[in-house]
Design a protein around this motif. Structure first.
Motif, mmCIF file in Angstrom:
data_model
loop_
_atom_site.group_PDB
_atom_site.id
_atom_site.type_symbol
_atom_site.label_atom_id
_atom_site.label_comp_id
_atom_site.label_asym_id
_atom_site.label_seq_id
_atom_site.Cartn_x
_atom_site.Cartn_y
_atom_site.Cartn_z
ATOM 1 N N GLY A 209 -100.712 65.233 21.712
ATOM 2 C CA GLY A 209 -101.537 63.933 21.965
ATOM 3 C C GLY A 209 -100.394 62.823 22.032
ATOM 4 N N MET A 210 -99.250 62.897 21.165
ATOM 5 C CA MET A 210 -98.513 61.706 21.063
ATOM 6 C C MET A 210 -97.708 61.723 22.224
ATOM 7 N N GLU A 211 -97.381 62.962 22.838
ATOM 8 C CA GLU A 211 -96.538 63.111 24.034
ATOM 9 C C GLU A 211 -97.374 62.598 25.320
ATOM 10 N N THR A 212 -98.523 63.074 25.410
ATOM 11 C CA THR A 212 -99.436 62.489 26.415
ATOM 12 C C THR A 212 -99.510 60.947 26.264
ATOM 13 N N GLY A 328 -99.465 38.658 14.960
ATOM 14 C CA GLY A 328 -99.454 39.900 13.894
ATOM 15 C C GLY A 328 -100.544 40.915 14.080
ATOM 16 N N ASN A 329 -101.010 40.910 15.115
ATOM 17 C CA ASN A 329 -102.074 41.940 15.586
ATOM 18 C C ASN A 329 -101.504 42.669 16.528
ATOM 19 N N VAL A 330 -101.588 44.158 16.413
ATOM 20 C CA VAL A 330 -101.053 45.326 17.241
ATOM 21 C C VAL A 330 -101.693 45.045 18.633
ATOM 22 N N PHE A 331 -103.054 44.563 18.714
ATOM 23 C CA PHE A 331 -103.886 44.648 19.882
ATOM 24 C C PHE A 331 -103.592 43.287 20.719
ATOM 25 N N VAL A 332 -102.805 42.459 20.086
ATOM 26 C CA VAL A 332 -102.620 41.168 20.939
ATOM 27 C C VAL A 332 -100.945 41.157 21.591
ATOM 28 N N LYS A 595 -105.487 52.799 18.189
ATOM 29 C CA LYS A 595 -104.631 52.097 17.289
ATOM 30 C C LYS A 595 -103.237 52.657 17.697
ATOM 31 N N PHE A 596 -103.067 53.827 17.890
ATOM 32 C CA PHE A 596 -101.913 54.330 18.089
ATOM 33 C C PHE A 596 -101.314 53.774 19.520
ATOM 34 N N ASN A 597 -102.099 53.595 20.368
ATOM 35 C CA ASN A 597 -101.768 53.131 21.641
ATOM 36 C C ASN A 597 -101.261 51.722 21.640
ATOM 37 N N ALA A 598 -102.091 50.892 20.793
ATOM 38 C CA ALA A 598 -101.992 49.495 20.734
ATOM 39 C C ALA A 598 -100.501 49.484 19.971
ATOM 40 N N SER A 599 -100.384 50.130 19.196
ATOM 41 C CA SER A 599 -99.068 50.193 18.267
ATOM 42 C C SER A 599 -97.870 50.286 19.335
ATOM 43 N N ILE A 600 -97.907 51.229 20.237
ATOM 44 C CA ILE A 600 -96.791 51.531 20.896
ATOM 45 C C ILE A 600 -96.793 50.497 22.106
ATOM 46 N N GLU A 601 -97.815 49.890 22.403
ATOM 47 C CA GLU A 601 -97.857 48.715 23.420
ATOM 48 C C GLU A 601 -97.102 47.576 22.746
#
Length: 790
Positions: A209-212, A328-332, A595-601
C-alpha cells in the motif's frame, strides 16, 4: 501416537481435496487396522501431487497439440481453438511460476482458475456448433450432388471435427488427465499463495500500500530510494521459506519473522541509497523539478482564472505557501489553499484577496472533513457576509442540528443538512445569513418531514399562490372527505419560516398508510393542496416512516449527557459545545490511508517552500519569450533575399540555423537558462544590425547601366520583379512612355447588312404546308429577318 495418526489423516484429506479425489469413496478399513498404511498412502499421494505440479510445461504442450490439429480444418471452429489456446496460456503461466521466472499473486491465480472453468463451459457451447457442422457435412455427402474431390474434402473435415469433439468432450466431462492436472495445480498454487499471504500478514500489505500510494502521488523516487520493491521481494521470500518448511503460517512468531525481515531490508536499502550520491541527487532533482512545475501550473491557473498577471499571481501564491506552513495541519497544503482561493472567488465572481482564516478553514473542510466544495464555499460566503469565522458558523449549525436530533430522538445526518443548505437559493440564504441556528432548524425540520430545503422552497412558492392554493385545498377536502388546515402553512411560507412550514405540513395527519389507500385523483389532489406533486409526496411519506424507525448511533447515553449539560450551562452554550465537538469529530474522520497520503503531500511542501523564492526566474523566461518575438520580426525582411538565393546555399543556411539552435539549447542546459538570455540578447543585437542592412535602400533619379543588372524591384504591394540580363534601369518621376497607335474597332452598318440578308433569304425555295395543303412556296419577308439600326 494417536495425535500423529490424526495429523496424517488430516493431511490425507487435504491431499484428496488437492488431487480432486472423492475421499469418502475410499475403503479406509485396512488403514484403521494397520496404521502404517496411512504413511504409505500419504507418501503415494504426496508423490502424485508433486509429479502433477512439475508437468505444467507438458500440459501446455498437450493443449497446443490439440490446437494444431484443429487448425488443419477450415470449418468454423475458432471458438474451440480459442478455448484450447486459453488453456495453453494458463498452463504456461503456471509453468513459469514453478520455474521461478514469474511470481503470480493470489488474485492472478484465482483469475486463472476461474478462466479454466469458463473455458470448460465455452467448449460445451462450441460442441453443439461442431455437431451441427458435422451433420451438415454428412448430409451434403449423402446428397450425391458433390464432386469426388469435394466429398473427400468433406470426409477429412468430418474426421478433424470428430477429433475436436473428442478433445472437447474430455474437458467437458472432466475426464481429460491434462485438464484435471491443470485444475489440481491451480488449487495447489492457490493454497500455497494463501499460506504465503497469511505469513506476510499486515506488514506485507502495508508495504504494498505504501509503494502504491507513493507512486500515485508522484513520489516514485522516494519509493525507489527506500527500496520498497526489494523489501517486498525479501518478505515474500521469507514467507515462502516458512510455507515450504511446513510451518504454521498463521503463527504470530512466523508473521513477526517476515515483518522483521522487511524492516531490516528497509534499513539496508535506505542505507544503500544514502551512500549513493546519484540516488540522493536524482531524488532531490526530481522533487524540485516537480515542485517547480506544480507551482508554475498553480500560478498560471490562478492568473488565468483571476485575470491578473503572472507576477501578481506568483506573489499571491507566495502568501499561500506561508499560510500552509503556518497552519501546522498536514491536510492544509499550498495546492489546497490555492484551490480554495479559486473556488471562493469563482463562486463570488471576484478576484479579491481572502483572509488566511477563510482559506485555511475552506481547505480543512474540503480536504480533512470531506465536505463538498459547494457546502464549504457556502460557509465561506456566510463568513464573508457576517464577519464571523467559518468554523464558528459551521459549529453553530452542527450544534443546533445535533441538539434537535438528541431532543427528538432522530438520526438525521448533520453534515448532510449542511449539504442541503448549500443548494439553497441566494435570497433564502441571505434571510438566514446571521442565524445559522435557525438555518439548521429549517434544514432539520425539512429532512424530518421527508424533504430537503430546496423541495420545501418549491412547496412555499406553490402555497403563496393564494387563490389556487385555497382552491386546491377545497378540492382535496371534497375528494378525500378529510379536513385540511393550511392557513398557518401559508403564513409560515409568507414569513420565510421554513421550520414552521415543515412542522405545519407534518400536522395534516397524512401518513404513508393513509396515502396508500387513496386513489390516484385523491393522491394528486392532496399533494397539490400541500404544494407538491404526488410523486414527491409519496417519497416524502416513505422517508418519514423510515426515519421514525431509526435511532442515533450514540444511544440514550448521549441524550442524557446533553440534558445534563443543558442544566449546567444552558441550551445555547450546550449547543455551542456540542457543535464544537461534532465539528472536531468530523475533522478526525480521515482514515489512516487519508492521513498517510496527506502526510506525504505535506512532505512535498518542503520542496515547494524551497522553490517558491526562485519562481521570479520564470519572469526571466517570459522576457526571453518577448525577445524571441522581437528577434523573429527581422527575418521577414530577409525573406525576399533568401528567396533569390540558390537552393544549395539555402540548404547550407538551414544547417547553420539548426546548428545555432542546438548550440543555444546546449548553452541553456550548461548555464541553467542564464546563458540563454545573454545569447538571445546578442543574437537580437546582431539581427537588428542585419535588419538595418537589409532595409530597402533609397536611390537617386537617374539611369542604371545594364552592366550593373539584373535589378530587383519591389512595388508598394510587396510584389517583386527582377530585370533581365542586359537591361538597364531608369528612375525618374518624369519618364514618359511612347504609346503604340491604338487600333479602332470596325463600324458595322447593320441596316445595310439586314437588307443583303433579306435579299439572300428571299431566293431560297421553301414549300410550306398546312394540314397537308401547300400554302406557300417561299419564305415570307416578315419572317425572313427583323432588322433594326443600332
Amino acid at each position: 501416537m494417536a495425535q500423529d495418526i490424526n495429523a496424517e489423516f488430516q493431511r490425507l484429506q487435504q491431499l484428496a481435496t488437492s488431487l480432486r479425489k472423492d475421499f469418502s469413496s475410499f475403503n479406509l478399513r485396512p488403514v484403521a487396522e494397520d496404521a502404517s498404511l496411512i504413511s504409505e498412502l500419504l507418501a503415494k499421494w504426496e508423490d502424485e501431487l508433486e509429479a502433477i505440479s512439475r508437468n505444467s510445461t507438458d500440459i501446455a504442450a498437450s493443449f497446443k497439440n490439440v490446437v494444431q490439429e484443429i487448425s488443419k480444418t477450415n470449418v468454423g471452429i475458432n471458438g474451440v481453438k480459442k478455448s484450447f489456446n486459453s488453456l495453453t496460456d494458463i498452463a504456461r503461466q503456471l509453468s513459469y511460476q514453478q520455474q521461478g521466472s514469474t511470481k503470480l499473486t493470489l488474485e492472478q491465480i484465482q483469475k486463472l482458475k476461474t478462466k479454466a472453468e469458463q473455458e470448460r463451459t465455452n467448449l460445451s457451447i462450441q460442441k453443439e456448433v461442431l455437431e451441427t457442422q458435422k451433420a451438415q457435412l454428412i448430409a451434403s455427402n449423402r446428397s450425391g450432388n458433390l464432386s469426388v474431390i469435394q466429398a473427400q474434402k468433406n470426409r477429412r473435415e468430418i474426421e478433424l471435427i470428430n477429433g475436436a469433439l473428442r478433445d472437447s468432450q474430455s474437458i467437458i466431462d472432466a475426464e481429460s488427465e491434462n485438464y484435471k492436472d491443470l485444475l489440481i495445480q491451480l488449487d495447489a498454487a492457490e493454497d500455497k499463495q494463501k499460506r504465503v499471504n497469511e505469513a506476510l500478514g499486515l506488514g506485507g500489505n502495508a508495504i504494498r500500500g505504501m509503494e502504491t500510494a507513493l507512486n500515485k502521488m508522484g513520489l516514485g523516487g522516494l519509493s525507489k530510494a527506500l527500496g520498497l520493491d526489494e523489501v517486498q521481494k525479501r518478505m515474500q521470500s521469507i514467507a515462502e521459506e516458512i510455507e515450504e518448511s511446513g510451518e504454521d503460517t498463521s503463527k504470530f512468531s512466523n508473521k513477526f519473522k517476515v515483518l522483521k525481515g522487511g524492516i531490516s531490508e528497509v534499513g539496508s536499502q535506505l542505507t544503500k541509497s544514502l551512500k549513493d550520491p546519484l540516488v540522493v541527487i536524482g531524488f532531490l532533482v526530481t522533487q524540485l523539478k516537480d515542485a517547480f512545475l506544480s507551482l508554475d501550473t498553480m500560478i498560471g491557473n490562478t492568473a488565468k482564472n483571476m485575470g491578473v498577471s503572472y507576477n501578481t499571481a506568483a506573489k499571491l501564491n507566495s502568501s499561500f505557501v506561508l499560510m500552509a506552513g503556518n497552519s501546522g495541519n498536514v491536510f492544509v497544503t499550498t495546492k489546497g489553499i490555492n484551490e480554495s482561493f479559486n473556488q471562493i472567488n469563482q463562486a463570488l465572481g471576484t478576484n479579491g484577496v481572502l483572509s488566511e482564516e477563510i482559506l485555511v478553514a475552506q481547505t480543512e473542510l474540503v480536504k480533512q472533513a470531506f465536505y463538498s466544495v459547494e457546502a464549504a464555499t457556502m460557509l465561506s460566503k456566510l463568513s464573508l457576509a457576517t464577519g464571523k469565522p467559518t468554523k464558528e458558523i459551521a459549529a453553530n449549525f452542527l450544534g443546533s442540528a445535533k441538539a434537535l436530533n438528541l431532543v427528538n430522538n432522530t438520526a438525521i445526518n448533520e453534515k448532510q443538512l449542511l449539504e442541503d443548505v448549500s443548494k439553497l437559493s441566494k435570497d433564502t440564504l441571505a434571510t438566514f445569513a446571521n442565524q445559522p441556528g435557525k438555518l439548521a432548524e429549517a434544514a432539520y425540520e425539512a429532512r424530518k418531514l421527508g424533504l430537503d430545503l430546496e423541495k420545501l422552497k418549491g412547496t412555499q412558492d406553490s402555497l403563496l399562490n393564494i387563490e389556487s392554493s385555497i382552491a386546491a385545498e377545497f378540492e382535496a377536502e371534497v375528494l378525500t372527505g378529510k379536513q385540511l388546515n393550511l392557513e398557518r402553512a401559508r403564513f409560515f411560507a409568507l414569513t420565510n419560516d421554513y421550520a414552521g412550514l415543515a412542522k405545519e405540513l407534518g400536522r395534516q395527519d397524512i401518513t404513508r398508510a393513509s396515502f396508500a389507500k387513496m386513489n390516484v385523483l385523491q393522491q394528486e389532489s392532496v399533494a397539490k393542496a400541500m404544494g407538491m406533486s404526488a410523486d414527491t409526496m409519496g417519497g416524502m411519506l416513505m422517508d418519514q416512516e423510515a426515519m421514525s424507525k431509526l435511532s442515533g448511533i450514540e444511544g440514550d447515553n448521549a441524550k442524557e449527557k446533553f440534558d445534563n449539560l443543558v442544566k449546567q450551562v444552558g441550551m445555547e452554550e450546550a449547543k455551542k459545545r456540542l457543535g464544537d465537538e461534532t465539528l472536531a469529530n468530523q475533522m478526525e474522520s480521515a482514515s489512516t490511508q487519508d492521513k498517510f497520503n496527506a502526510s506525504i503531500e505535506k512532505l512535498k511542501e518542503l520542496f515547494v517552500t524551497l522553490i517558491d523564492p526562485l519562481m521570479p526566474i520564470l519572469a526571466l523566461f517570459g522576457d526571453i519569450a518577448t525577445l524571441v518575438g522581437y528577434i523573429i520580426t527581422p527575418f521577414t525582411a530577409l525573406t525576399s533575399i533568401l528567396n533569390g538565393v540558390a537552393d544549395g546555399l539555402g540548404t547550407v543556411i538551414g544547417f547553420l540555423v539548426a546548428a545555432g539552435v542546438a548550440a543555444l539549447v546546449l548553452n541553456s542546459s550548461l548555464t541553467f537558462g542564464v546563458g540563454t538570455a545573454i545569447a538571445l540578447a546578442a543574437a537580437g543585437a546582431g539581427i537588428v544590425y542585419l535588419k538595418n542592412q537589409a532595409q530597402p535602400q533609397p536611390v537617386q533619379d537617374g539611369i542604371a547601366p545594364a552592366n550593373k543588372g539584373p535589378f530587383t524591384v519591389t512595388d508598394k504591394y510587396g510584389a517583386t520583379a527582377i530585370t533581365s540580363v542586359g537591361d538597364g534601369l531608369a528612375v525618374s518621376p518624369n519618364i514618359r512612355t511612347q504609346s503604340a497607335p491604338q487600333q479602332s474597332s470596325p463600324i458595322i452598318d447593320y441596316e445595310k447588312l439586314g437588307t443583303h440578308l433579306a435579299q439572300a433569304v428571299s431566293k431560297v425555295n421553301v414549300q410550306s404546308n398546312l394540314d397537308g395543303v401547300a400554302v406557300s412556296s417561299r419564305l415570307q419577308t416578315p419572317m425572313g429577318i427583323a432588322t433594326r439600326k443600332i
